[in-house]
Design an enzyme around this catalytic site. Sequence first.
Site, PDB file in Angstrom:
ATOM      1  N   ARG A 187      41.453  37.995  28.802  1.00 18.41           N
ATOM      2  CA  ARG A 187      41.232  39.047  29.802  1.00 18.41           C
ATOM      3  C   ARG A 187      41.360  40.442  29.196  1.00 18.41           C
ATOM      4  O   ARG A 187      41.845  41.372  29.833  1.00 18.41           O
ATOM      5  CB  ARG A 187      42.222  38.932  30.971  1.00 18.41           C
ATOM      6  CG  ARG A 187      42.039  37.855  32.022  1.00 18.41           C
ATOM      7  CD  ARG A 187      40.675  37.772  32.600  1.00 18.41           C
ATOM      8  NE  ARG A 187      39.882  36.847  31.807  1.00 18.41           N
ATOM      9  CZ  ARG A 187      39.990  35.530  31.859  1.00 18.41           C
ATOM     10  NH1 ARG A 187      40.809  34.981  32.677  1.00 18.41           N
ATOM     11  NH2 ARG A 187      39.252  34.754  31.097  1.00 18.41           N
ATOM     12  N   SER A 265      41.410  36.815  40.884  1.00 20.92           N
ATOM     13  CA  SER A 265      42.843  36.716  40.584  1.00 20.92           C
ATOM     14  C   SER A 265      43.424  38.119  40.488  1.00 20.92           C
ATOM     15  O   SER A 265      42.903  38.955  39.742  1.00 20.92           O
ATOM     16  CB  SER A 265      43.065  36.002  39.254  1.00 20.92           C
ATOM     17  OG  SER A 265      42.536  34.701  39.345  1.00 20.92           O
ATOM     18  N   GLU A 371      45.160  42.343  37.234  1.00 20.86           N
ATOM     19  CA  GLU A 371      43.899  42.176  36.505  1.00 20.86           C
ATOM     20  C   GLU A 371      42.858  43.242  36.876  1.00 20.86           C
ATOM     21  O   GLU A 371      42.173  43.757  36.005  1.00 20.86           O
ATOM     22  CB  GLU A 371      43.352  40.770  36.802  1.00 20.86           C
ATOM     23  CG  GLU A 371      42.175  40.386  35.952  1.00 20.86           C
ATOM     24  CD  GLU A 371      41.612  39.025  36.308  1.00 20.86           C
ATOM     25  OE1 GLU A 371      42.319  38.021  36.126  1.00 20.86           O
ATOM     26  OE2 GLU A 371      40.466  38.975  36.774  1.00 20.86           O
TER      27      GLU A 371
END
Length: 381
Positions: A187, A265, A371
């Site tokens: 990520r 998420s 995120e």
Amino acid sequence: MCSPRPARTLPRWPSVGPRLASPRVTSAIALSELTTLRLGGPAARMVDATSEGELVSLVQACDARDEPLLVLAGGSNVVVADAGFDGTVVRVATRGVDELERSDGRVWLDVQAGEEWDALVATCVDNGLSGIEALSGIPGSVGATPIQNVGAYGQEVADVIAGVHALDRESGVVHALDVEECLFDYRSSAFKRDPGRWVVLRVSFAFEPGEESEPVRYAELARRLGIDEGERAPLVDVRAAVLELRRAKGMVLDSRDPDTFSAGSFFTNPVLREHAFAELVARARDRLGPDVQPPSWPASHHRYVKTSAAWLIERAGFEKGYGNPDGIAISSKHTLALTNRGNGTTTELVALALEIASGVRDAFGVELVPEPVFAGHSWLP
Ligand SMILES: Cc1cc2nc3c(=O)[nH]c(=O)nc-3n(C[C@H](O)[C@H](O)[C@H](O)COP(=O)(O)OP(=O)(O)OC[C@H]3O[C@@H](n4cnc5c(N)ncnc54)[C@H](O)[C@@H]3O)c2cc1C
């Protein structure tokens, strides 16, 4: 830096997704209409960039005026302030897919940033190109995928990216970054680590031709396909299975399902040093019982492990559906997704996220990291 050969446009690669239908310059539009969380106040100014040259010049003009800039594409990974964004929003509405000539047996595609990601996945699956089938159903644009190295069900976009053309706003120069220069990680990427510096213009992909998927590396997906981890399956079956799994978790956008009004998420899975993970195991056993074992997977860095944010959140006492059933709440299908059930605000969303992060810190000593990207405000109070 790589210098790709000139692209040729092939008729079998039409632009892959629907076009943006909004006016080219807008001011009063609420950003809540352009984000999947359906949150965010107005932008002072908004303009659509429909070609690569336009995208570069619009960004450069903003920078020359020293004006705050938000580059916005699908709005699926951004949390905009209730007060909106006091600057210019440049929407990435560029289109085009070109096939590059290469002689390594792979199929190389150069895709404009504004193309829709899932339409590209569907096109690749239909044309027998493997490598992104497990990334089916992820909303948003192609140009945003390198930013946080999107990943799901055992695949990451970094696995197939060959290079990225991006405008460096510090120097005003367009660079062709090769995959090493993109510094992809879980990520994360060079683009994510230096927020706002790069504007991705187009992404080059190298796909393996064939009707079979890459080896399936995600246990739940392998089970759904009736194969062992590491085996392959037909591309169409993998896409169908991933979409089915994602729908059951509210992870495919659906205007009838408020569990999908999210940014995906909300927290990344924590990556911990081995000794910090050992401390987590000890705290989890103290709190939950001697046989408890928090999930773990090897991380890309030596002596680090990745653990599950969803596991920590649930064990800290936050269940699916926790929150305001008409406002901001955890998804009823997926602990990691914070959703706006209709009447929520960004202030409430951030308050719930901070409550969850603080609950996990108190219970397990682990710091959760959000995120999505915050625009017009910051994550910490
Ligand atoms: C239901 C749902 C499921 C999701 N599932 C996943 C998943 O499985 N895996 C995963 O990794 N993510 C997932 N996401 C998150 C999100 O879809 C991805 O991060 C996606 O790549 C964001 O694309 P976007 O075009 O919507 O970006 P936006 O939300 O428009 O932008 C996100 C950030 O990227 C920047 N940005 C966008 N385009 C550019 C560009 N061309 N150049 C420079 N900066 C740019 C923006 O400024 C912003 O900071 C999910 C989101 C939702 C809502």
